[in-house]
Design a protein around this motif. Structure first.
Motif, PDB file in Angstrom:
ATOM      1  N   LYS A  71      -2.689  11.904   3.935  1.00 43.98           N
ATOM      2  CA  LYS A  71      -3.996  12.443   3.550  1.00 43.98           C
ATOM      3  C   LYS A  71      -5.115  11.743   4.305  1.00 43.98           C
ATOM      4  O   LYS A  71      -6.111  12.365   4.662  1.00 43.98           O
ATOM      5  CB  LYS A  71      -4.181  12.336   2.046  1.00 43.98           C
ATOM      6  CG  LYS A  71      -3.262  13.279   1.295  1.00 43.98           C
ATOM      7  CD  LYS A  71      -3.535  13.295  -0.184  1.00 43.98           C
ATOM      8  CE  LYS A  71      -2.618  14.328  -0.829  1.00 43.98           C
ATOM      9  NZ  LYS A  71      -2.995  14.611  -2.187  1.00 43.98           N
ATOM     10  N   ASP A  72      -4.939  10.451   4.576  1.00 44.55           N
ATOM     11  CA  ASP A  72      -5.954   9.724   5.351  1.00 44.55           C
ATOM     12  C   ASP A  72      -6.064  10.293   6.762  1.00 44.55           C
ATOM     13  O   ASP A  72      -7.168  10.486   7.273  1.00 44.55           O
ATOM     14  CB  ASP A  72      -5.624   8.230   5.428  1.00 44.55           C
ATOM     15  CG  ASP A  72      -5.921   7.502   4.131  1.00 44.55           C
ATOM     16  OD1 ASP A  72      -6.680   8.037   3.299  1.00 44.55           O
ATOM     17  OD2 ASP A  72      -5.393   6.389   3.958  1.00 44.55           O
ATOM     18  N   MET A 121       0.844  -1.177   0.000  1.00 40.97           N
ATOM     19  CA  MET A 121       0.000   0.000   0.000  1.00 40.97           C
ATOM     20  C   MET A 121       0.890   1.241   0.000  1.00 40.97           C
ATOM     21  O   MET A 121       1.803   1.373   0.794  1.00 40.97           O
ATOM     22  CB  MET A 121      -0.879  -0.023   1.254  1.00 40.97           C
ATOM     23  CG  MET A 121      -1.697   1.218   1.398  1.00 40.97           C
ATOM     24  SD  MET A 121      -2.859   1.139   2.776  1.00 40.97           S
ATOM     25  CE  MET A 121      -1.825   1.743   4.100  1.00 40.97           C
ATOM     26  N   ARG A 122       0.622   2.157  -0.883  1.00 42.37           N
ATOM     27  CA  ARG A 122       1.386   3.394  -0.984  1.00 42.37           C
ATOM     28  C   ARG A 122       0.637   4.513  -0.264  1.00 42.37           C
ATOM     29  O   ARG A 122      -0.512   4.793  -0.560  1.00 42.37           O
ATOM     30  CB  ARG A 122       1.601   3.744  -2.442  1.00 42.37           C
ATOM     31  CG  ARG A 122       2.522   4.892  -2.638  1.00 42.37           C
ATOM     32  CD  ARG A 122       2.754   5.120  -4.118  1.00 42.37           C
ATOM     33  NE  ARG A 122       3.590   6.259  -4.265  1.00 42.37           N
ATOM     34  CZ  ARG A 122       4.801   6.236  -4.778  1.00 42.37           C
ATOM     35  NH1 ARG A 122       5.286   5.108  -5.216  1.00 42.37           N
ATOM     36  NH2 ARG A 122       5.503   7.331  -4.884  1.00 42.37           N
ATOM     37  N   ILE A 123       1.314   5.152   0.680  1.00 42.36           N
ATOM     38  CA  ILE A 123       0.707   6.229   1.469  1.00 42.36           C
ATOM     39  C   ILE A 123       1.027   7.559   0.819  1.00 42.36           C
ATOM     40  O   ILE A 123       2.172   7.838   0.465  1.00 42.36           O
ATOM     41  CB  ILE A 123       1.235   6.195   2.914  1.00 42.36           C
ATOM     42  CG1 ILE A 123       0.863   4.867   3.559  1.00 42.36           C
ATOM     43  CG2 ILE A 123       0.678   7.356   3.716  1.00 42.36           C
ATOM     44  CD1 ILE A 123       1.544   4.622   4.875  1.00 42.36           C
ATOM     45  N   ARG A 145      -5.320   8.522  16.952  1.00 43.40           N
ATOM     46  CA  ARG A 145      -3.898   8.864  16.845  1.00 43.40           C
ATOM     47  C   ARG A 145      -3.464   8.748  15.388  1.00 43.40           C
ATOM     48  O   ARG A 145      -3.836   7.807  14.707  1.00 43.40           O
ATOM     49  CB  ARG A 145      -3.086   7.904  17.718  1.00 43.40           C
ATOM     50  CG  ARG A 145      -1.628   8.260  17.764  1.00 43.40           C
ATOM     51  CD  ARG A 145      -0.893   7.301  18.701  1.00 43.40           C
ATOM     52  NE  ARG A 145       0.514   7.584  18.605  1.00 43.40           N
ATOM     53  CZ  ARG A 145       1.208   8.194  19.546  1.00 43.40           C
ATOM     54  NH1 ARG A 145       0.633   8.553  20.662  1.00 43.40           N
ATOM     55  NH2 ARG A 145       2.485   8.437  19.394  1.00 43.40           N
ATOM     56  N   LYS A 146      -2.694   9.731  14.930  1.00 42.49           N
ATOM     57  CA  LYS A 146      -2.189   9.678  13.564  1.00 42.49           C
ATOM     58  C   LYS A 146      -1.488   8.337  13.325  1.00 42.49           C
ATOM     59  O   LYS A 146      -0.748   7.867  14.169  1.00 42.49           O
ATOM     60  CB  LYS A 146      -1.198  10.810  13.322  1.00 42.49           C
ATOM     61  CG  LYS A 146      -1.817  12.156  13.240  1.00 42.49           C
ATOM     62  CD  LYS A 146      -0.704  13.180  13.018  1.00 42.49           C
ATOM     63  CE  LYS A 146      -1.222  14.569  12.965  1.00 42.49           C
ATOM     64  NZ  LYS A 146      -1.933  15.001  14.162  1.00 42.49           N
ATOM     65  N   LYS A 147      -1.710   7.776  12.167  1.00 38.16           N
ATOM     66  CA  LYS A 147      -1.125   6.474  11.878  1.00 38.16           C
ATOM     67  C   LYS A 147       0.099   6.551  10.963  1.00 38.16           C
ATOM     68  O   LYS A 147       1.008   5.761  11.076  1.00 38.16           O
ATOM     69  CB  LYS A 147      -2.179   5.569  11.254  1.00 38.16           C
ATOM     70  CG  LYS A 147      -3.300   5.249  12.236  1.00 38.16           C
ATOM     71  CD  LYS A 147      -4.348   4.379  11.629  1.00 38.16           C
ATOM     72  CE  LYS A 147      -5.477   4.034  12.564  1.00 38.16           C
ATOM     73  NZ  LYS A 147      -5.833   4.926  13.598  1.00 38.16           N
ATOM     74  N   ASN A 148       0.127   7.528  10.079  1.00 40.63           N
ATOM     75  CA  ASN A 148       1.174   7.542   9.057  1.00 40.63           C
ATOM     76  C   ASN A 148       1.747   8.925   8.802  1.00 40.63           C
ATOM     77  O   ASN A 148       1.959   9.311   7.669  1.00 40.63           O
ATOM     78  CB  ASN A 148       0.623   6.986   7.737  1.00 40.63           C
ATOM     79  CG  ASN A 148       0.266   5.538   7.847  1.00 40.63           C
ATOM     80  OD1 ASN A 148       1.098   4.721   8.179  1.00 40.63           O
ATOM     81  ND2 ASN A 148      -0.987   5.213   7.590  1.00 40.63           N
ATOM     82  N   SER A 149       1.973   9.699   9.836  1.00 44.58           N
ATOM     83  CA  SER A 149       2.517  11.044   9.659  1.00 44.58           C
ATOM     84  C   SER A 149       3.931  11.099  10.217  1.00 44.58           C
ATOM     85  O   SER A 149       4.324  10.257  11.013  1.00 44.58           O
ATOM     86  CB  SER A 149       1.608  12.050  10.359  1.00 44.58           C
ATOM     87  OG  SER A 149       0.330  12.029   9.750  1.00 44.58           O
TER      88      SER A 149
END
Length: 97
Positions: free
Chosen positions: A55-56, A1-3, A36-40
């Protein structure tokens, strides 16, 4: 998966401690909203600090914030918290001067 990330903020001359303080500032909202932010991430390079939020994460946080602040009682509580926090900072500044 590309974030997919988007630049949230950046500043020249930042210190790493600001990133730590920004991260600490999110503790209460995470507790209140149970999210909680997951991918920042933060990047510090050549004296420049940048925060990238996925963006999610931004989309989910916006939906949570809209729901929370659509209730006037919640907005009033946050306003009172901000005033108290501001006064504490101002009093601390006076003491150290």
């Amino acid at each position: 998966m590309r974030i997919k990330y988007e630049l949230y903020w950046e500043d020249i001359g930042e210190r790493v401690i600001y990133a730590e303080l920004d991260d600490y500032a999110w503790k209460l909202p995470e507790k209140v909203f149970r999210y909680r932010k997951k991918n920042s991430l933060y990047i510090y390079h050549h004296g420049k600090m940048a925060a990238f939020y996925s963006k999610d994460d931004s989309r989910i946080e916006a939906a949570i914030g809209r729901k929370f602040f659509s209730k006037s009682i919640n907005a009033a509580k946050v306003g009172k918290l901000q005033v108290r926090s501001f006064n504490k900072v101002r009093n601390y500044q006076k003491k150290i001067k």
